[in-house]
Design an enzyme around this catalytic site. Sequence first.
Site, short mmCIF file in Angstrom:
data_model
loop_
_atom_site.label_atom_id
_atom_site.label_comp_id
_atom_site.label_asym_id
_atom_site.label_seq_id
_atom_site.Cartn_x
_atom_site.Cartn_y
_atom_site.Cartn_z
CG HIS A 64 28.97 61.65 36.42
ND1 HIS A 64 30.30 60.92 35.63
CD2 HIS A 64 28.74 62.62 35.71
CE1 HIS A 64 30.60 61.66 34.47
NE2 HIS A 64 29.78 62.80 34.54
CG HIS A 92 37.37 58.30 34.99
ND1 HIS A 92 37.65 58.36 33.90
CD2 HIS A 92 36.68 57.07 34.91
CE1 HIS A 92 37.11 57.33 33.03
NE2 HIS A 92 36.44 56.67 33.64
CG HIS A 94 34.29 53.54 36.84
ND1 HIS A 94 32.97 53.83 36.34
CD2 HIS A 94 35.40 53.70 35.90
CE1 HIS A 94 33.23 54.58 35.23
NE2 HIS A 94 34.44 54.44 34.74
CD GLU A 98 32.70 51.22 34.67
OE1 GLU A 98 33.28 51.57 33.72
OE2 GLU A 98 31.45 51.71 34.79
CG HIS A 111 38.50 53.45 33.51
ND1 HIS A 111 37.11 53.60 33.08
CD2 HIS A 111 38.64 52.00 33.60
CE1 HIS A 111 36.43 52.47 33.66
NE2 HIS A 111 37.47 51.52 33.52
CB THR A 195 31.53 52.41 31.23
OG1 THR A 195 32.21 53.43 32.18
CG2 THR A 195 32.54 51.39 30.85
C1 GRE Z 1 33.84 57.19 31.66
O1 GRE Z 1 33.16 58.37 31.64
O2 GRE Z 1 33.63 56.56 32.59
C2 GRE Z 1 34.79 57.06 30.46
C3 GRE Z 1 35.16 57.90 29.80
C4 GRE Z 1 36.15 57.75 28.73
C5 GRE Z 1 36.42 56.46 28.40
C6 GRE Z 1 35.99 55.38 29.20
C7 GRE Z 1 34.88 55.56 30.25
O3 GRE Z 1 34.85 59.23 29.99
O4 GRE Z 1 34.68 54.53 31.08
ZN ZN Z 2 35.49 55.16 33.15
#
Ligand code: GRE
Ligand code: ZN
Length: 252
Positions: A64, A92, A94, A98, A111, A195
């Site tokens: 994911h 990681h 997004h 977001e 992030h 999130t």
């Molecule tokens: C995420 O899985 O997107 C995540 C985390 C920890 C903090 C913020 C976050 O795993 O968005």
């Molecule tokens: Zn995140």
Amino acid sequence: FRYRQILHLALDSSPGTWPDLCQSGKRQSPIDILTDHTLKVDLGSLKFIRYDYAYSGIVTNTGHNVQITLSGIPVYVTGGGLASMFILEQLHFHWDAEHTIDGVRDALELHFVHYDKKYGNLSNASHYQNGICVVAVLFKFADDDNSDLYNILNATESVSQWVGKSSVEMQRKVVPMLLLPKDRTTYYRYDGSLTTPGCQEAVTWFILTEKLPISESQVNILRNVKTNNGTLKHNFRPTQNQHNRIIYHHLL
Ligand code: GRE
Ligand code: ZN
């Protein structure tokens, strides 16, 4: 309906994985940041400790997300009104972003996930109100590639097929500081959540205001990542209700 939409849109096709808190929580993330409605205060600068060293890194296609873990000595963030030291656990992406700023959604959000040292690890820290601190960097579309992302995106290409969760070591070391904008002292801060499920309301969010560039072909490398149910075209959660929360705007 909202529940199903989130499930479908974002991350996990298996039903029942988004707990009630994700729907009923009053400090959920992400949010739209209305810049005219932020509270300008001096919270102090964020201090990025050992962010300027080079670390070996592993890139993982989690199914994911695309996540990076660093090895070696711990990396910390503190300052910004935080009460203690927070250890960097993972980074990681997004795509698209977001958090939106005045309703505008950027290309990408990175992030940097940290947990309060006194809680020992991330999952333990997720049970405490401010156990986690995420520093978020927004990327906006630009004509040219961002060469600081080559290393990570090359590794991403080599784990983009879905063979189950898979990892690869990056060819070159990573200097986390190079993934932050030059201005690391101007940020928005608010209290929110993870999130992704279980949406634990444990996160102090710092959104840096300066954006970094990324080219469309670079974002396409992420949009091409495969999971157990096809291409992960995007993995952002929709913005959540602000519920009277204050968003602080720290400027030096
Ligand atoms: C995420 O899985 O997107 C995540 C985390 C920890 C903090 C913020 C976050 O795993 O968005
Ligand atoms: Zn995140």
